[in-house]
Scaffold this active site. Structure first.
Site, PDB file in Angstrom:
ATOM      1  N   ASP A  59      10.536   8.341   2.194  1.00 58.54           N
ATOM      2  CA  ASP A  59      11.345   8.054   3.382  1.00 58.54           C
ATOM      3  C   ASP A  59      12.394   6.993   3.052  1.00 58.54           C
ATOM      4  O   ASP A  59      13.203   6.619   3.903  1.00 58.54           O
ATOM      5  CB  ASP A  59      10.469   7.667   4.586  1.00 58.54           C
ATOM      6  CG  ASP A  59       9.710   6.380   4.377  1.00 58.54           C
ATOM      7  OD1 ASP A  59       9.726   5.845   3.254  1.00 58.54           O
ATOM      8  OD2 ASP A  59       9.090   5.899   5.346  1.00 58.54           O
ATOM      9  N   SER A  60      12.407   6.527   1.795  1.00 57.57           N
ATOM     10  CA  SER A  60      13.521   5.705   1.312  1.00 57.57           C
ATOM     11  C   SER A  60      14.831   6.481   1.485  1.00 57.57           C
ATOM     12  O   SER A  60      15.911   5.895   1.489  1.00 57.57           O
ATOM     13  CB  SER A  60      13.323   5.336  -0.160  1.00 57.57           C
ATOM     14  OG  SER A  60      12.970   6.477  -0.927  1.00 57.57           O
ATOM     15  N   ASP A  98       6.710  12.071   2.035  1.00 52.78           N
ATOM     16  CA  ASP A  98       6.392  10.806   2.695  1.00 52.78           C
ATOM     17  C   ASP A  98       6.381  11.028   4.206  1.00 52.78           C
ATOM     18  O   ASP A  98       7.383  11.507   4.765  1.00 52.78           O
ATOM     19  CB  ASP A  98       7.511   9.813   2.348  1.00 52.78           C
ATOM     20  CG  ASP A  98       7.001   8.412   2.151  1.00 52.78           C
ATOM     21  OD1 ASP A  98       5.793   8.184   2.349  1.00 52.78           O
ATOM     22  OD2 ASP A  98       7.821   7.556   1.780  1.00 52.78           O
ATOM     23  N   LYS A 128       2.183  11.434   1.721  1.00 52.79           N
ATOM     24  CA  LYS A 128       1.907  10.009   1.496  1.00 52.79           C
ATOM     25  C   LYS A 128       1.965   9.284   2.830  1.00 52.79           C
ATOM     26  O   LYS A 128       2.848   9.552   3.657  1.00 52.79           O
ATOM     27  CB  LYS A 128       2.917   9.405   0.516  1.00 52.79           C
ATOM     28  CG  LYS A 128       2.708   7.904   0.293  1.00 52.79           C
ATOM     29  CD  LYS A 128       3.519   7.366  -0.871  1.00 52.79           C
ATOM     30  CE  LYS A 128       4.946   7.008  -0.526  1.00 52.79           C
ATOM     31  NZ  LYS A 128       5.085   5.991   0.535  1.00 52.79           N
ATOM     32  N   GLU A 130       1.696   5.302   4.594  1.00 51.18           N
ATOM     33  CA  GLU A 130       1.680   3.865   4.331  1.00 51.18           C
ATOM     34  C   GLU A 130       0.552   3.187   5.089  1.00 51.18           C
ATOM     35  O   GLU A 130       0.240   3.554   6.228  1.00 51.18           O
ATOM     36  CB  GLU A 130       3.012   3.234   4.761  1.00 51.18           C
ATOM     37  CG  GLU A 130       4.164   3.607   3.857  1.00 51.18           C
ATOM     38  CD  GLU A 130       5.442   2.824   4.170  1.00 51.18           C
ATOM     39  OE1 GLU A 130       5.397   1.859   4.971  1.00 51.18           O
ATOM     40  OE2 GLU A 130       6.480   3.190   3.598  1.00 51.18           O
ATOM     41  N   GLU A 197       2.842  -1.274  -4.065  1.00 53.99           N
ATOM     42  CA  GLU A 197       4.252  -1.709  -4.102  1.00 53.99           C
ATOM     43  C   GLU A 197       4.364  -3.224  -3.961  1.00 53.99           C
ATOM     44  O   GLU A 197       3.826  -3.823  -3.017  1.00 53.99           O
ATOM     45  CB  GLU A 197       5.046  -1.020  -2.976  1.00 53.99           C
ATOM     46  CG  GLU A 197       6.503  -1.466  -2.961  1.00 53.99           C
ATOM     47  CD  GLU A 197       7.442  -0.593  -2.136  1.00 53.99           C
ATOM     48  OE1 GLU A 197       6.999   0.465  -1.642  1.00 53.99           O
ATOM     49  OE2 GLU A 197       8.619  -0.985  -2.002  1.00 53.99           O
TER      50      GLU A 197
HETATM   51  O1  KIV Z   1       9.910   5.934   0.231  1.00 57.15           O
HETATM   52  C1  KIV Z   1       9.781   5.710  -1.001  1.00 57.15           C
HETATM   53  O2  KIV Z   1      10.642   6.013  -1.811  1.00 57.15           O
HETATM   54  C2  KIV Z   1       8.525   5.088  -1.428  1.00 57.15           C
HETATM   55  C3  KIV Z   1       8.436   4.631  -2.853  1.00 57.15           C
HETATM   56  C4  KIV Z   1       9.199   3.390  -3.032  1.00 57.15           C
HETATM   57  C5  KIV Z   1       7.026   4.483  -3.285  1.00 57.15           C
HETATM   58  O3  KIV Z   1       7.633   4.941  -0.651  1.00 57.15           O
END
Ligand code: KIV
Length: 313
Positions: A59-60, A98, A128, A130, A197
């Site tokens: 989600d970056s 994510d 994924k 968080e 992280e």
């Molecule tokens: O969203 C993302 O790119 C991430 C990575 C930095 C692990 O969660």
């Protein structure tokens, strides 16, 4: 023997696809896992041909691709589009989607529904999530529904405000113990891997040694079982300031800006296109074309009002 529930698969892996169980075997063999983010088909394809083991559609993307100041605004629909594109490019690596903020916080049921969307609609191999705490029950529910889950603790950008900003976590003994316990709890909840992280290297090392599942570090030192970097950080494509744990392997923003400005100059200077960029046609066809139009472009066809003739404008 492990008491961790087995991660049920949601189907047979596609031919050539890295089996998810291979990651734990890589950890056993001491073979480092290379994970990288990708958000579209070309980056997925390039990550695949470079040999990445895991592609994370992070989600970056909210920051790197969509131009937001944080990851919080990323929506399910946006993440589905990006994941679908990345899975078209990344055939061999595991593709992890994510789950964006708001897609798994409300209830286990909603978390399962959204996780399944990533698998069914976007071709993701895993999701994924968080955090720990309430995330534990979400992870258990999603794993029970047959979708493999990767955990993510330490600096969790979706809750950066609550954590006091984008800064390293677990730097006191109390906080480090909490991280250690969260890591164990996520493993027990059925996660197949865990992102650590921005945590002190010795804390990440202890967690990695204790867990059976592989840890993937970002700003967590060299003793994790794998590493992940964000595509735009690694390639020097992100115009914001990169965190200290980023290693830039290229400066593509400079390369791209230079190329685009040469193009703009060439267009303005009538140096592009050149002959080599231009299509031709057989001389006789061209001659006939010219003849039909006549000198002023008002050729015979233009005054022919019979049925089927092209309308004059
Ligand atoms: O969203 C993302 O790119 C991430 C990575 C930095 C692990 O969660």
């Amino acid at each position: 023997m492990s008491t961790r529930p087995r991660t049920p698969g949601h189907g047979a892996p596609a031919p050539g696809k890295l089996p998810i169980t291979e990651l734990a075997e890589m950890k056993q063999r001491g073979q480092a896992i290379a994970m990288i983010t990708a958000y579209d088909a070309p980056s997925g394809r390039l990550a695949d041909s470079a040999g990445a083991d895991v592609v994370l559609v992070g989600d970056s993307a909210a920051m790197t691709v969509l131009g937001h100041d944080s990851t919080v605004p990323a929506t399910m629909e946006e993440m589905l589009v990006l994941t679908r594109a990345a899975t078209r490019g990344a055939r061999h690596p595991l593709v992890v989607a994510d789950m964006p903020f708001g897609s798994f916080q409300i209830s286990d049921e909603e978390a399962v529904t959204n996780a399944i969307r990533f698998v069914k609609e976007a071709g993701a191999d895993a999701v994924k999530l968080e955090g720990a705490g309430a995330t534990l029950s979400r992870a258990r529910a999603i794993v029970a529904a047959g979708v493999p889950v990767m955990g993510h603790i330490g600096l969790t950008p979706q809750s950066a405000t609550a954590l006091g900003g984008f800064k390293a976590q677990g730097r006191t003994a109390d906080k480090a113990v909490q991280l250690y316990e969260d890591a164990l709890a996520l493993e027990a909840a059925g996660c197949f891997a865990l992102v650590l992280e921005a945590v002190p290297a010795p804390v990440a090392a202890r967690i990695s040694k204790r867990l059976e599942i592989p840890t993937i570090g970002i700003g967590a030192g060299g003793a994790t079982d794998g590493q992940v970097l964000v595509w735009h950080d690694l390639l020097g494509l992100y115009d914001g300031r990169s965190p200290r744990f980023v290693k830039r392997y290229a400066e593509l923003a400079t390369t791209i800006a230079d190329a685009v400005s040469r193009y703009v100059d060439d267009v303005r200077g009538h140096r592009f296109p050149e002959q080599v960029h231009t299509y031709t046609m057989p001389a006789d066809e061209l001659a006939e074309f010219e003849a039909r139009l006549g000198e002023d472009g008002q050729g015979a066809w233009a005054s022919d009002t019979s049925a089927g003739a092209a309308p004059a404008r």
